[in-house]
Design an enzyme around this catalytic site. Sequence first.
Site, PDB file in Angstrom:
ATOM      1  N   GLY A 145       0.811  -1.212   0.000  1.00  0.00           N
ATOM      2  CA  GLY A 145       0.000   0.000   0.000  1.00  0.00           C
ATOM      3  C   GLY A 145       0.842   1.258   0.000  1.00  0.00           C
ATOM      4  N   ASP A 146       1.997   1.207   0.661  1.00  0.00           N
ATOM      5  CA  ASP A 146       2.888   2.363   0.689  1.00  0.00           C
ATOM      6  C   ASP A 146       3.441   2.665  -0.701  1.00  0.00           C
ATOM      7  OD1 ASP A 146       2.535   2.262   3.472  1.00  0.00           O
ATOM      8  OD2 ASP A 146       4.223   0.891   3.691  1.00  0.00           O
TER       9      ASP A 146
END
Length: 310
Positions: free
Chosen positions: A253-254
């Site tokens: 997600g980062d």
Amino acid sequence: MIYTVSLNPALDKTVEIPSLSIDSVNRITAIRTDPGGKGINVSKVIQKLGGRSVAMGILGGAVGHSIENALKEQEIECDFLFVDGETRTNLKIIDPVSHTNTDLNEPGLTVSPDILEQILERLTARLLPGDLVILSGSLPVGAPQDTYYGWVKTCREAGARTLLDVDGKLLAAGMQASPYLIKPNNHELQAALGKSLETKEALADAARSLMEQYGIKKVVVSMGGEGALYVNGDETIYAEGLPVPVGSTVGAGDSVVAALAIAEERGLSLEETLRLSTATGAANVMCSGSQAAEYARIEALMPQVRFCYL
């Protein structure tokens, strides 16, 4: 400039244990360590995408210096506030036989409101109108639950655009300060609204309602392997997930947030943004630990991204 903030960073130790078994002796077959924490992961991916960022936050002890040195070796600019205590080490266990990823995260440093104010002042002293600030990840022990509300508000008043990637009460509080963009997953969005959202259309309607209620300009709703929704004031696009071999889901997600920041900085269209972010997320899933994928791998995946307008 893009600034990433890691208020509760970590040294990520990733190990592989085939056929992990509880309550028995397990043998590690591979191990690696990476500087981690959501904001730091974003900075690492920004670097691979050809961008620049300043990694900021709070570090402590020998582990903290190890993280800073590792980032500097990757030519990532750092501006961390060092405090008493030791930055946490998080253990990530990958079982390649059962295809599971298990996280064992330490609580991290304990901080005072004065320390938080010091690092916020350090950030705002650097901000120029149009800068991007990534606020993501858990809070350290001692930080109030409305910390991100104050940070979003302060950055917005300085003319910066904030990208908020947090969940639960942190998201609920942060949204009230009108961040520029939020990136909840489908479960976090349902929790924020307190109702079930079973379809892409329902998720998109929920995203638009938050935009209207809180003055948020853009919402990206991630749905794991099923893809993501991209919603702004004029368009809503659904991008399918890319089926790729999974090395580690840590930091996936980062990596998407990093691509979103680069897209904002470069003024990419919504279609260009979703191609870049989808490919970046998939490429990083293919990597071991929380290391960032090389741009060549990301570039190779971009033509495979499929999407449709809703």
